[in-house]
Design an enzyme around this catalytic site. Structure first.
Site, PDB file in Angstrom:
ATOM      1  N   ARG A 148      -8.850  -6.741  13.240  1.00 32.61           N
ATOM      2  CA  ARG A 148      -8.195  -6.029  14.611  1.00 32.61           C
ATOM      3  C   ARG A 148      -8.703  -4.736  14.470  1.00 32.61           C
ATOM      4  NH1 ARG A 148      -4.394  -6.399  17.807  1.00 32.61           N
ATOM      5  NH2 ARG A 148      -3.140  -5.087  17.862  1.00 32.61           N
TER       6      ARG A 148
ATOM      7  N   ARG B 240       1.123  -1.042  -0.072  1.00 34.93           N
ATOM      8  CA  ARG B 240      -0.440  -0.258   0.175  1.00 34.93           C
ATOM      9  C   ARG B 240       1.051   0.938   0.204  1.00 34.93           C
ATOM     10  NH1 ARG B 240      -5.278   0.419   1.953  1.00 34.93           N
ATOM     11  NH2 ARG B 240      -4.588   2.022   3.295  1.00 34.93           N
TER      12      ARG B 240
ATOM     13  N   ASP C 263      -9.779   1.130   0.300  1.00 35.64           N
ATOM     14  CA  ASP C 263     -10.397   2.882   0.609  1.00 35.64           C
ATOM     15  C   ASP C 263     -11.084   3.288   0.010  1.00 35.64           C
ATOM     16  OD1 ASP C 263      -7.816   3.480   1.812  1.00 35.64           O
ATOM     17  OD2 ASP C 263      -6.384   3.061   0.022  1.00 35.64           O
TER      18      ASP C 263
ATOM     19  N   TYR D 294      -9.979  -4.905   2.917  1.00 36.19           N
ATOM     20  CA  TYR D 294      -9.529  -3.811   2.825  1.00 36.19           C
ATOM     21  C   TYR D 294      -9.313  -2.173   2.309  1.00 36.19           C
ATOM     22  CZ  TYR D 294      -5.128  -1.493   5.256  1.00 36.19           C
ATOM     23  OH  TYR D 294      -4.119  -0.530   5.809  1.00 36.19           O
TER      24      TYR D 294
ATOM     25  N   ARG E 104      -0.669   6.579  15.505  1.00 40.18           N
ATOM     26  CA  ARG E 104      -0.473   7.673  15.144  1.00 40.18           C
ATOM     27  C   ARG E 104      -1.244   8.837  15.833  1.00 40.18           C
ATOM     28  NH1 ARG E 104      -2.577   5.897   9.421  1.00 40.18           N
ATOM     29  NH2 ARG E 104      -4.466   4.711   9.600  1.00 40.18           N
TER      30      ARG E 104
ATOM     31  N   GLU F 125      -4.912   7.350  18.356  1.00 37.46           N
ATOM     32  CA  GLU F 125      -5.285   6.256  17.781  1.00 37.46           C
ATOM     33  C   GLU F 125      -4.294   5.374  17.751  1.00 37.46           C
ATOM     34  OE1 GLU F 125      -5.899   6.339  13.638  1.00 37.46           O
ATOM     35  OE2 GLU F 125      -5.308   3.966  13.517  1.00 37.46           O
TER      36      GLU F 125
HETATM   37  P1  FAD Z   1     -18.709   1.509   6.485  1.00 34.38           P
HETATM   38  O1  FAD Z   1     -17.711   2.788   6.527  1.00 34.38           O
HETATM   39  O2  FAD Z   1     -18.149   0.800   7.599  1.00 34.38           O
HETATM   40  O3  FAD Z   1     -19.783   1.746   6.391  1.00 34.38           O
HETATM   41  C1  FAD Z   1     -21.022   0.133   6.884  1.00 34.38           C
HETATM   42  C2  FAD Z   1     -22.192   1.129   7.151  1.00 34.38           C
HETATM   43  O4  FAD Z   1     -23.048  -0.138   7.448  1.00 34.38           O
HETATM   44  C3  FAD Z   1     -21.800   1.598   8.907  1.00 34.38           C
HETATM   45  O5  FAD Z   1     -22.307   3.062   8.955  1.00 34.38           O
HETATM   46  C4  FAD Z   1     -22.356   0.870  10.033  1.00 34.38           C
HETATM   47  O6  FAD Z   1     -23.054   1.347  10.588  1.00 34.38           O
HETATM   48  C5  FAD Z   1     -23.251  -0.012   8.807  1.00 34.38           C
HETATM   49  N1  FAD Z   1     -24.132  -1.369   9.528  1.00 34.38           N
HETATM   50  C6  FAD Z   1     -23.367  -2.238   9.676  1.00 34.38           C
HETATM   51  N2  FAD Z   1     -24.665  -3.970  10.011  1.00 34.38           N
HETATM   52  C7  FAD Z   1     -25.370  -2.778  10.040  1.00 34.38           C
HETATM   53  C8  FAD Z   1     -27.422  -3.531  10.631  1.00 34.38           C
HETATM   54  N3  FAD Z   1     -26.398  -4.821  10.838  1.00 34.38           N
HETATM   55  N4  FAD Z   1     -27.764  -2.966  10.217  1.00 34.38           N
HETATM   56  C9  FAD Z   1     -27.924  -1.783  10.135  1.00 34.38           C
HETATM   57  N5  FAD Z   1     -26.513  -0.998  10.053  1.00 34.38           N
HETATM   58  C10 FAD Z   1     -25.258  -1.697  10.430  1.00 34.38           C
HETATM   59  N6  FAD Z   1     -10.049   5.245   2.787  1.00 34.38           N
HETATM   60  C11 FAD Z   1      -9.905   6.577   2.092  1.00 34.38           C
HETATM   61  O7  FAD Z   1     -10.061   6.444   0.931  1.00 34.38           O
HETATM   62  N7  FAD Z   1      -8.643   7.256   2.937  1.00 34.38           N
HETATM   63  C12 FAD Z   1      -8.225   7.305   3.512  1.00 34.38           C
HETATM   64  O8  FAD Z   1      -8.122   8.285   4.350  1.00 34.38           O
HETATM   65  C13 FAD Z   1      -8.824   6.041   4.835  1.00 34.38           C
HETATM   66  N8  FAD Z   1      -8.790   6.470   6.089  1.00 34.38           N
HETATM   67  C14 FAD Z   1      -9.359   5.315   7.392  1.00 34.38           C
HETATM   68  C15 FAD Z   1      -8.625   5.626   8.619  1.00 34.38           C
HETATM   69  C16 FAD Z   1      -8.922   3.810   8.862  1.00 34.38           C
HETATM   70  C17 FAD Z   1      -8.453   4.101  10.274  1.00 34.38           C
HETATM   71  C18 FAD Z   1     -10.136   2.818   8.431  1.00 34.38           C
HETATM   72  C19 FAD Z   1     -10.236   1.647   9.494  1.00 34.38           C
HETATM   73  C20 FAD Z   1     -10.469   2.481   7.513  1.00 34.38           C
HETATM   74  C21 FAD Z   1      -9.521   4.246   6.331  1.00 34.38           C
HETATM   75  N9  FAD Z   1     -10.138   4.021   5.051  1.00 34.38           N
HETATM   76  C22 FAD Z   1      -9.714   5.408   4.029  1.00 34.38           C
HETATM   77  C23 FAD Z   1     -10.921   3.094   4.641  1.00 34.38           C
HETATM   78  C24 FAD Z   1     -12.194   3.453   4.046  1.00 34.38           C
HETATM   79  O9  FAD Z   1     -13.277   3.876   5.961  1.00 34.38           O
HETATM   80  C25 FAD Z   1     -13.526   2.234   3.822  1.00 34.38           C
HETATM   81  O10 FAD Z   1     -13.582   2.848   2.207  1.00 34.38           O
HETATM   82  C26 FAD Z   1     -14.661   2.782   3.738  1.00 34.38           C
HETATM   83  O11 FAD Z   1     -15.173   3.239   5.344  1.00 34.38           O
HETATM   84  C27 FAD Z   1     -15.853   1.409   2.790  1.00 34.38           C
HETATM   85  O12 FAD Z   1     -17.024   2.013   2.989  1.00 34.38           O
HETATM   86  P2  FAD Z   1     -18.116   0.898   3.368  1.00 34.38           P
HETATM   87  O13 FAD Z   1     -19.678   1.690   3.129  1.00 34.38           O
HETATM   88  O14 FAD Z   1     -17.930  -0.333   3.547  1.00 34.38           O
HETATM   89  O15 FAD Z   1     -18.055   0.493   4.967  1.00 34.38           O
HETATM   90  N1  UDP Z   2       3.159   1.649   7.881  1.00 37.76           N
HETATM   91  C1  UDP Z   2       4.411   1.332   8.325  1.00 37.76           C
HETATM   92  N2  UDP Z   2       4.889   2.372   8.922  1.00 37.76           N
HETATM   93  C2  UDP Z   2       4.278   3.800   9.072  1.00 37.76           C
HETATM   94  C3  UDP Z   2       2.758   3.088   7.634  1.00 37.76           C
HETATM   95  C4  UDP Z   2       2.872   2.601   7.679  1.00 37.76           C
HETATM   96  O1  UDP Z   2       4.660  -0.008   8.831  1.00 37.76           O
HETATM   97  O2  UDP Z   2       4.399   4.572   9.131  1.00 37.76           O
HETATM   98  C5  UDP Z   2       3.042  -0.691   7.256  1.00 37.76           C
HETATM   99  C6  UDP Z   2       1.707  -1.109   7.865  1.00 37.76           C
HETATM  100  O3  UDP Z   2       2.257  -2.223   8.244  1.00 37.76           O
HETATM  101  C7  UDP Z   2       0.150  -0.816   7.379  1.00 37.76           C
HETATM  102  C8  UDP Z   2       0.394  -0.743   6.209  1.00 37.76           C
HETATM  103  O4  UDP Z   2       1.510   0.367   6.166  1.00 37.76           O
HETATM  104  O5  UDP Z   2      -0.758  -1.130   8.028  1.00 37.76           O
HETATM  105  C9  UDP Z   2      -0.355   0.228   5.316  1.00 37.76           C
HETATM  106  O6  UDP Z   2      -0.233   1.578   6.244  1.00 37.76           O
HETATM  107  P1  UDP Z   2      -1.097   2.955   5.552  1.00 37.76           P
HETATM  108  O7  UDP Z   2      -1.451   3.803   5.793  1.00 37.76           O
HETATM  109  O8  UDP Z   2      -1.990   2.840   4.229  1.00 37.76           O
HETATM  110  O9  UDP Z   2      -2.153   2.268   7.165  1.00 37.76           O
HETATM  111  P2  UDP Z   2      -3.740   2.384   7.002  1.00 37.76           P
HETATM  112  O10 UDP Z   2      -4.171   4.299   7.056  1.00 37.76           O
HETATM  113  O11 UDP Z   2      -5.265   1.793   5.874  1.00 37.76           O
HETATM  114  O12 UDP Z   2      -4.429   1.901   8.591  1.00 37.76           O
END
Ligand code: FAD
Ligand code: UDP
Length: 393
Positions: free
Chosen positions: A270, A192, A375, A373, A301, A325
């Protein structure tokens, strides 16, 4: 969006007046895009069920009432994509600002650019290498794993950046993030991140990047703002399923194993924990995201959200909001953030997915339903694909 409803007793009478409704479970980016297309393009009645108190899933952001700063409730979300189709679609509902994501990382008390670029390499080794000199400089420590296909994340990372950079920037962060040794993780997780032999310190390579000027909350309001879309908040599908007719079509973006009462066992995830703090200073860490590479620092972070909106008045307000986080073990019932994509879970997932695919009128999607996983851009692309293949008239 029409005012979202929280009184689920209104669902049964609504279903009686809807013609061929589609029930979308989950209002994250996947569910909201499918709902928008179904209503606006196919003219279908759509009922969105969302168990949380807001729409938008994990991408949600809102303005912190005390500081006026836009905060991302589930960790920083930066919109980025290579796809012109996805960018054109999302641009109909949100204008992005000019933010391009940069990340810094703290390793042994010093700050470096992340991902690994010539900036990181030269600062770390105290060198002044040119791009063409990097391969030769790292050759001794990368060659051990370069010949064969890397068997795990550690081998892949060392083959790209060598032992020293791996130990300083990847090993500790990855062990914290995933709660296991990088030797037990698949190599694709690390791909990634780009590795660059120049001074480009962007986190992503994608040409289209930014944060919605009005925030993600507004983006979701606009996606769901259609007279044919009825959104129910605080409504878990499992609490209302008895009133949903068997003939209804269902787009399921929740967890696949929960839908089938975990009959084959639990898929593993996780989790994360967020700790929030406000400060009466204009700028606390000087950047949006600071990673912490050392394993003995318990968080991975810290996010300082005002840096995502330098165009807003709150940027210079003398107040700031930060969020730490912490990666966390997951157990059933906890918020599921990252799928553990190993052989056991993939096999188990396929069993659930096959059975759900055989249910007439059911469609599985989103990061929870697909156990992926993804985006946001990938989730949008997959939502558009589902709409086009299963529903487009
Ligand atoms: P979700 O956003 O998880 O939506 C699912 C929804 O379904 C939720 O609101 C949940 O409450 C609802 N739901 C589940 N079960 C039920 C039920 N039984 N009844 C009613 N409602 C329900 N992507 C990026 O492009 N850029 C980023 O910088 C980025 N940063 C991220 C950072 C973190 C820490 C994480 C974990 C992810 C990140 N992502 C990022 C990924 C992004 O969060 C996902 O791509 C996005 O959330 C996917 O949308 P989704 O609709 O598939 O799922
Ligand atoms: N990672 C790392 N060091 C960093 C940032 C990322 O080792 O400073 C690794 C880590 O294994 C992480 C992966 O790279 O799970 C992908 O990073 P990304 O920032 O894309 O993760 P996310 O934002 O989805 O948590």
């Amino acid at each position: 969006m029409g005012t979202p409803l929280s009184d689920s007793s209104l669902l049964a009478p609504l279903l009686e007046v809807c013609r061929r409704p589609v029930i979308v479970v989950g209002s994250g980016i996947f569910g909201s895009v499918v709902a928008e297309r179904l209503a606006a393009d196919a003219g279908r009645d759509v009922i969105v069920l969302e168990k949380r108190s807001h729409v938008g899933g994990n991408s949600y952001s809102e303005t912190d009432p005390e500081t006026g700063i836009e905060v991302h409730r589930y960790g920083s979300h930066i919109f980025h994509t290579k796809s012109e189709k996805v960018f054109a679609y999302i641009s109909r509902f949100a204008r992005l600002n000019a933010y391009r994501h940069k990340v810094l990382t703290t390793s042994s008390g010093r700050v470096y650019a992340m991902p690994i670029s010539l900036m990181t390499i030269n600062a770390f080794f105290g060198k002044n290498l040119r791009p063409s000199e990097v391969d030769a400089f790292l050759a001794d420590s990368t060659e051990k794993y370069r010949a064969a296909e890397p068997a795990n994340l550690e081998e892949k990372a060392v083959s790209l950046i060598g032992e020293d950079l791996y130990r300083a920037f990847i090993r500790g962060y990855t062990a914290k993030q995933w709660g296991r040794d990088p030797k037990e993780l698949p190599a694709e997780i690390i791909t990634r991140l780009p590795v660059r032999h120049n001074y480009n310190t962007d986190y992503f390579n994608d040409p289209y990047q930014g944060i919605p000027l009005e925030g993600y909350g507004k983006l979701f309001e606009k996606l769901l703002d259609h007279p044919k879309i009825h959104t129910f908040l605080n409504t878990d599908y499992f609490d209302v399923r008895d009133v949903i007719p068997d003939s209804a079509e269902i787009v399921w973006t929740g967890m696949a194993d929960r839908l089938l009462d975990y009959k084959y066992g639990h898929l593993e995830w996780r989790s994360l924990r967020f700790e929030w703090e406000r400060f009466d200073v204009e700028d606390r860490q000087g950047t949006a995201v600071m990673n912490y590479a050392d394993e003995d620092v318990p968080w991975t972070r810290i996010h300082e959200f005002k840096h995502y909106h330098p165009e807003r008045p709150a940027f210079t307000s003398g107040k700031t909001v930060l969020c730490k986080e912490f990666p966390a073990a997951w157990k059933p019932g906890d918020e599921a953030y990252y799928p553990i994509n190993n052989g056991r879970n993939r096999k188990l997932y396929e069993k659930y997915a096959d059975e759900i695919a055989r249910r007439p009128g059911w469609h599985l999607g989103g990061r929870l339903g697909a156990y992926q996983y993804w985006d946001m851009d990938k989730a949008i692309e997959k939502a558009l694909e589902l709409y086009e293949s299963a529903f487009r008239p």
